[in-house]
Structures are given as C-alpha cells and as structure tokens.
Motif scaffolding. Sequence first.
Motif, PDB file in Angstrom:
ATOM      1  N   LEU A  39      63.270  57.760  39.123  1.00 45.67           N
ATOM      2  CA  LEU A  39      63.048  56.667  40.079  1.00 45.67           C
ATOM      3  C   LEU A  39      63.367  55.313  39.487  1.00 45.67           C
ATOM      4  O   LEU A  39      63.992  54.471  40.109  1.00 45.67           O
ATOM      5  CB  LEU A  39      61.594  56.655  40.529  1.00 45.67           C
ATOM      6  N   ARG A  48      52.004  55.744  39.141  1.00 43.27           N
ATOM      7  CA  ARG A  48      51.890  55.217  40.497  1.00 43.27           C
ATOM      8  C   ARG A  48      52.621  53.867  40.614  1.00 43.27           C
ATOM      9  O   ARG A  48      53.295  53.587  41.602  1.00 43.27           O
ATOM     10  CB  ARG A  48      50.393  55.061  40.846  1.00 43.27           C
ATOM     11  N   ILE A  61      56.296  54.269  41.042  1.00 44.65           N
ATOM     12  CA  ILE A  61      56.586  54.669  42.428  1.00 44.65           C
ATOM     13  C   ILE A  61      56.532  53.446  43.337  1.00 44.65           C
ATOM     14  O   ILE A  61      57.414  53.237  44.170  1.00 44.65           O
ATOM     15  CB  ILE A  61      55.580  55.756  42.895  1.00 44.65           C
ATOM     16  N   VAL A  62      55.510  52.622  43.158  1.00 44.79           N
ATOM     17  CA  VAL A  62      55.377  51.431  44.010  1.00 44.79           C
ATOM     18  C   VAL A  62      56.579  50.518  43.824  1.00 44.79           C
ATOM     19  O   VAL A  62      57.196  50.060  44.791  1.00 44.79           O
ATOM     20  CB  VAL A  62      54.060  50.676  43.711  1.00 44.79           C
ATOM     21  N   PHE A  63      56.964  50.267  42.564  1.00 46.22           N
ATOM     22  CA  PHE A  63      58.078  49.344  42.329  1.00 46.22           C
ATOM     23  C   PHE A  63      59.406  49.924  42.811  1.00 46.22           C
ATOM     24  O   PHE A  63      60.231  49.208  43.365  1.00 46.22           O
ATOM     25  CB  PHE A  63      58.184  48.971  40.850  1.00 46.22           C
ATOM     26  N   ALA A  64      59.612  51.232  42.579  1.00 46.87           N
ATOM     27  CA  ALA A  64      60.931  51.806  42.863  1.00 46.87           C
ATOM     28  C   ALA A  64      61.110  52.172  44.328  1.00 46.87           C
ATOM     29  O   ALA A  64      62.216  52.136  44.851  1.00 46.87           O
ATOM     30  CB  ALA A  64      61.169  53.033  41.986  1.00 46.87           C
ATOM     31  N   ILE A  65      60.040  52.529  45.017  1.00 47.97           N
ATOM     32  CA  ILE A  65      60.195  52.977  46.407  1.00 47.97           C
ATOM     33  C   ILE A  65      59.585  52.000  47.392  1.00 47.97           C
ATOM     34  O   ILE A  65      60.159  51.721  48.431  1.00 47.97           O
ATOM     35  CB  ILE A  65      59.579  54.380  46.618  1.00 47.97           C
ATOM     36  N   CYS A  66      58.414  51.451  47.057  1.00 50.70           N
ATOM     37  CA  CYS A  66      57.757  50.611  48.055  1.00 50.70           C
ATOM     38  C   CYS A  66      58.445  49.267  48.215  1.00 50.70           C
ATOM     39  O   CYS A  66      58.346  48.650  49.277  1.00 50.70           O
ATOM     40  CB  CYS A  66      56.281  50.482  47.733  1.00 50.70           C
ATOM     41  N   ALA A  67      59.174  48.815  47.204  1.00 52.38           N
ATOM     42  CA  ALA A  67      59.948  47.573  47.361  1.00 52.38           C
ATOM     43  C   ALA A  67      61.039  47.766  48.418  1.00 52.38           C
ATOM     44  O   ALA A  67      61.119  46.992  49.372  1.00 52.38           O
ATOM     45  CB  ALA A  67      60.533  47.134  46.028  1.00 52.38           C
ATOM     46  N   PRO A  68      61.882  48.809  48.302  1.00 50.72           N
ATOM     47  CA  PRO A  68      62.854  49.052  49.383  1.00 50.72           C
ATOM     48  C   PRO A  68      62.190  49.300  50.730  1.00 50.72           C
ATOM     49  O   PRO A  68      62.734  48.887  51.758  1.00 50.72           O
ATOM     50  CB  PRO A  68      63.612  50.300  48.918  1.00 50.72           C
ATOM     51  N   VAL A  69      61.025  49.947  50.762  1.00 49.63           N
ATOM     52  CA  VAL A  69      60.362  50.199  52.047  1.00 49.63           C
ATOM     53  C   VAL A  69      60.067  48.877  52.740  1.00 49.63           C
ATOM     54  O   VAL A  69      60.367  48.698  53.925  1.00 49.63           O
ATOM     55  CB  VAL A  69      59.055  51.013  51.867  1.00 49.63           C
ATOM     56  N   PHE A  70      59.525  47.914  52.004  1.00 49.96           N
ATOM     57  CA  PHE A  70      59.208  46.634  52.632  1.00 49.96           C
ATOM     58  C   PHE A  70      60.471  45.942  53.132  1.00 49.96           C
ATOM     59  O   PHE A  70      60.501  45.374  54.221  1.00 49.96           O
ATOM     60  CB  PHE A  70      58.447  45.709  51.675  1.00 49.96           C
ATOM     61  N   GLU A  71      61.516  46.023  52.323  1.00 49.64           N
ATOM     62  CA  GLU A  71      62.778  45.391  52.697  1.00 49.64           C
ATOM     63  C   GLU A  71      63.350  46.040  53.969  1.00 49.64           C
ATOM     64  O   GLU A  71      63.911  45.368  54.837  1.00 49.64           O
ATOM     65  CB  GLU A  71      63.756  45.539  51.520  1.00 49.64           C
ATOM     66  N   LEU A  72      63.194  47.340  54.086  1.00 51.87           N
ATOM     67  CA  LEU A  72      63.661  48.035  55.286  1.00 51.87           C
ATOM     68  C   LEU A  72      62.823  47.633  56.500  1.00 51.87           C
ATOM     69  O   LEU A  72      63.364  47.443  57.605  1.00 51.87           O
ATOM     70  CB  LEU A  72      63.603  49.552  55.067  1.00 51.87           C
ATOM     71  N   PRO A 106      68.867  48.720  51.682  1.00 54.61           N
ATOM     72  CA  PRO A 106      68.076  48.953  50.464  1.00 54.61           C
ATOM     73  C   PRO A 106      67.803  50.445  50.300  1.00 54.61           C
ATOM     74  O   PRO A 106      67.464  51.124  51.262  1.00 54.61           O
ATOM     75  CB  PRO A 106      66.770  48.204  50.741  1.00 54.61           C
ATOM     76  N   ALA A 148      65.793  53.547  48.297  1.00 53.53           N
ATOM     77  CA  ALA A 148      64.665  53.913  47.439  1.00 53.53           C
ATOM     78  C   ALA A 148      65.146  54.897  46.372  1.00 53.53           C
ATOM     79  O   ALA A 148      66.067  55.668  46.604  1.00 53.53           O
ATOM     80  CB  ALA A 148      63.569  54.548  48.280  1.00 53.53           C
ATOM     81  N   GLY A 149      64.564  54.834  45.194  1.00 58.34           N
ATOM     82  CA  GLY A 149      64.876  55.772  44.115  1.00 58.34           C
ATOM     83  C   GLY A 149      64.651  57.200  44.569  1.00 58.34           C
ATOM     84  O   GLY A 149      63.878  57.459  45.476  1.00 58.34           O
ATOM     85  N   GLN A 150      65.380  58.116  43.972  1.00 55.29           N
ATOM     86  CA  GLN A 150      65.253  59.525  44.361  1.00 55.29           C
ATOM     87  C   GLN A 150      65.007  60.371  43.125  1.00 55.29           C
ATOM     88  O   GLN A 150      65.565  60.099  42.077  1.00 55.29           O
ATOM     89  CB  GLN A 150      66.558  59.994  45.002  1.00 55.29           C
ATOM     90  N   HIS A 169      68.590  51.265  59.157  1.00 48.37           N
ATOM     91  CA  HIS A 169      67.297  50.915  58.566  1.00 48.37           C
ATOM     92  C   HIS A 169      66.240  51.961  58.893  1.00 48.37           C
ATOM     93  O   HIS A 169      65.369  52.251  58.082  1.00 48.37           O
ATOM     94  CB  HIS A 169      66.883  49.533  59.042  1.00 48.37           C
ATOM     95  N   LEU A 185      64.447  54.049  55.979  1.00 50.95           N
ATOM     96  CA  LEU A 185      62.987  54.111  55.887  1.00 50.95           C
ATOM     97  C   LEU A 185      62.517  55.564  55.869  1.00 50.95           C
ATOM     98  O   LEU A 185      61.644  55.937  55.081  1.00 50.95           O
ATOM     99  CB  LEU A 185      62.369  53.352  57.073  1.00 50.95           C
ATOM    100  N   ALA A 197      63.063  56.994  52.441  1.00 49.28           N
ATOM    101  CA  ALA A 197      62.119  56.490  51.434  1.00 49.28           C
ATOM    102  C   ALA A 197      60.743  57.137  51.605  1.00 49.28           C
ATOM    103  O   ALA A 197      60.097  57.527  50.622  1.00 49.28           O
ATOM    104  CB  ALA A 197      62.009  54.971  51.539  1.00 49.28           C
ATOM    105  N   TYR A 236      51.804  56.776  52.211  1.00 49.64           N
ATOM    106  CA  TYR A 236      50.889  55.740  52.666  1.00 49.64           C
ATOM    107  C   TYR A 236      49.716  56.374  53.391  1.00 49.64           C
ATOM    108  O   TYR A 236      49.880  57.366  54.098  1.00 49.64           O
ATOM    109  CB  TYR A 236      51.616  54.788  53.615  1.00 49.64           C
ATOM    110  N   GLU A 258      61.091  39.682  46.901  1.00 48.20           N
ATOM    111  CA  GLU A 258      60.643  40.725  45.986  1.00 48.20           C
ATOM    112  C   GLU A 258      60.127  40.106  44.681  1.00 48.20           C
ATOM    113  O   GLU A 258      59.135  40.566  44.111  1.00 48.20           O
ATOM    114  CB  GLU A 258      61.824  41.674  45.721  1.00 48.20           C
ATOM    115  N   ARG A 273      56.772  38.647  45.325  1.00 54.01           N
ATOM    116  CA  ARG A 273      55.788  39.726  45.388  1.00 54.01           C
ATOM    117  C   ARG A 273      55.370  40.158  43.983  1.00 54.01           C
ATOM    118  O   ARG A 273      54.193  40.359  43.699  1.00 54.01           O
ATOM    119  CB  ARG A 273      56.421  40.895  46.140  1.00 54.01           C
TER     120      ARG A 273
END
Lengths: 223, 223
Positions: free
Chosen positions: A56, A184, A187-198, B91, B93-95, B131, B135, B138, B149, B197, B200
């Motif tokens: 991630l 955790r 995960i927050v930095f790698a996935i939740c950042a793009p989630v907010f942007e989306l 954007p 998300a990491g995979q 988008h 989402l 992600a 979440y 970001e 944040r």
Amino acid sequence: MKISELSRRTGVPVASIKYFRRQGLLPAGRATAATLAEYGEEHAERLRLIKALTTLGGLSIAATREVLGAVDQAHTSEGALGAISYALPVPVAGQSPADPEEEAEAETAAGAEVAELLADLDWRTPATSPHVQGLTSALKELRRLDAQYAPGELAAYAKLAEAVARLDLERAAGLDDPVALAERAVIVFAICAPVFELLRRLAQENQVRRRVADAGTGPAAPA
Amino acid sequence: MKISELSRRTGVPVASIKYFRRQGLLPAGRATAATLAEYGEEHAERLRLIKALTTLGGLSIAATREVLGAVDQAHTSEGALGAISYALPVPVAGQSPADPEEEAEAETAAGAEVAELLADLDWRTPATSPHVQGLTSALKELRRLDAQYAPGELAAYAKLAEAVARLDLERAAGLDDPVALAERAVIVFAICAPVFELLRRLAQENQVRRRVADAGTGPAAPA
C-alpha cells in the motif's frame, strides 16, 4: 506456528517471509530444529505492517526498515503515528517550468503565507515538517500560476482539514499497540486520502449537475 | 502578435508552440507571409490551457487533444468543468494482492456501500462516473484489509467533502469563458487536491502533538 501457518494467516507468501527475514525486517523465530522455526503472534503482526508498508505504502525495503526502526523506538502510539506520517510519501503538487527569479519571489511569499496560516490556527507543527515544506512548495506553484488563494480562503480549507483529521484520529483510537496502530495508519494514509479526494470530486460533480439543472439548460432531475 | 511574443506571454518555448501546432492542439495563426503568422488572445489562452494540461495534469498529447475537444464542444462552463474532471487522473488507492474469491465478495459489498451512500446524500452522480468506480475500488480494498468504515463514518467524511467542493466551486466562480475556466480547473485538481491533503496531514500532526502534550509525556507547549 510454523512458517506455512504464518504465511496463511498473513497472506504473505513463504518466499517473501524468508526474504524479509534475510533483509532483517522480521526477527528470527524460535529455532526448533536445524531448519525449523516457531513463529508467534508478534511475527504475524509485524508481517502485516511490512506488507502494508511495501504494497500500500509503496516503500522500498530500505525505507521499510527505517520506518520499522522508528516504530520500534516510538514506544507510544503517538510516536508510531508520527513515524508513519513522516515516512510515507508526502502529497506532491504538479509543477510547471519557471524562471529562477520568479521562483525565488514566489517561494518567499508562499513561506510567509504558510507561517501566518499556522500561527493563526495555532497548529503545533515544526518548520522542518515535510508537510510544511510540501505546502509551501504547492502555494509557490499557485502564485507562479497567478492562482493563489484569496485572503481567508486557505484558512477555510484548513478548518475543514482539521475536521477531517479529527475523524481520522477517531478511526485510529482504541488501538494501543504501536505495531497494529502503525499498520492502521498506513491504511489511512494510503487509502483514505484517495477516498476523501474521490468524495470531493463526486461532490463537485453533484454540485455542477445541480447548477446545470437549476439553470434549466439540462433535464431536471426527479426530486 | 508574433510567435516570439506569444512565447513570452505564455512562458511556452517557441519550439513547443510549433510542436503543439503540428500536433493539432493549437489552431493556426493568421498567415501574414510564407513563414510568418499572427496570433491572437485566443491562442494565448488556449496555450495556457495546453501548458496546464501537459505539465500540471501530466496528460499525454493524445489525452490533451481529447480534453481540448471536449472543452470546445462543451459551450457552457459546467460542461468544460465536467470534461476536465473526467479527463484528469482519478485518485487511486493503494492495492495489495488478494485471492479472487475474497475480491469478488468485497467488490459486491463495496458497490452496495457506495450506492447507499450516494442515495442517502442525494448526489446526482451516474454509476458510470470514474469517481464512483474509483471509490468502489478503494472501499473494496479497505474491506479486504478488514479496515472498512463504520456505519455513518463514510457519510461524515462525505459531508466534509461537500463543504470542500463548495469552496472549490466558489474559487472557479466568476470565470465565464470555458477555456479560462478549464485552465483554472486543471490547477484546482492538480494542485489544490495535494494542498488539502497536506493541510489534513498537518492537522493530524498538530492533534497528535497536542495529545502527547496533554498526556504530560512531552513538554507542554506555551498557550
């Protein structure tokens, strides 16, 4: 547990576990025979963190080793969070070519803008933070493009960012173990950042569509 | 104006202007002699958009050509905004690696989560939006990592994203010309997304530092 069980539990292939061992990322198991070792819960947890950092987080082995060292030395949850936050790639704003004189002028103005913002907000972030430096460089770029924030605008964004960060920390609350918390955080930095942007792009899309509908230039959507 | 003046005004080198001409991104100037052409304000504006798309947006020549076509056909500001929003990289998300069965299960659950969220918010975004798809992917990843979440959490983030999008659209307001607005939109997407970001991350850093200070485990900061 044996290495095969450790692999099954964490989803990390046996060959990768051995590689992480050789690279010094994962401590040795307890030797039970010349070629057999017994692994414990702490190995599984650490392996999950290594997996999160390398897949991630996209970190190299060397960078992962540094982060693990910082998490080990942190002792507290807050320290572990901080180590992850500084280690993972800082968001970078796009850059366009510029002449050096323009560049220096914009840099000074952007630096002052960031310092004033942080003072107004009373945020306790040192000037050496990679995020302070990243923000300065993004604002410099905006100035050069003549698209800087109007007075008060950046503060309005910062207030919303503060609310988002509060949700982020709530999500991490309840995890006392630094290694689990570090995982955790990745995960927050790698996935939740793009989630907010989306979500932001979706919200923009929605607002644009509503304007078009309100202006009567598009089909009205059902209420 | 001559090509040299066009170059000076926009900061785009003459060789690049000629290249964009050959690639069909920039319309021809008015020929004044066999090897001379006169360019107008509309060329300067379009060139600034091309520069923003290729440098800040990181788009290829082919992708830039498509976006310019969409902006030209849009006629309205909202249409131009939408074209930019769909064309710039979504954007991601990491995979991390997964087994196919787990994958399918997580995909279904994430799809349902997104559909419910959008319905609750009454956001008018079609399922075909990149988008919506980003989402879903992600959230799928978060489920697979067992870090989804909690109920209501995603909606709390979405409400904040809505407030951020409102600020974004206010920044674009007042620009009626679709080409100028499109350029501004590229700047917002390419630079203002990282700015938020970074804010944040700074806010997280500040909140963690305050907790440490409040817990008495670090030096108390002056009030």
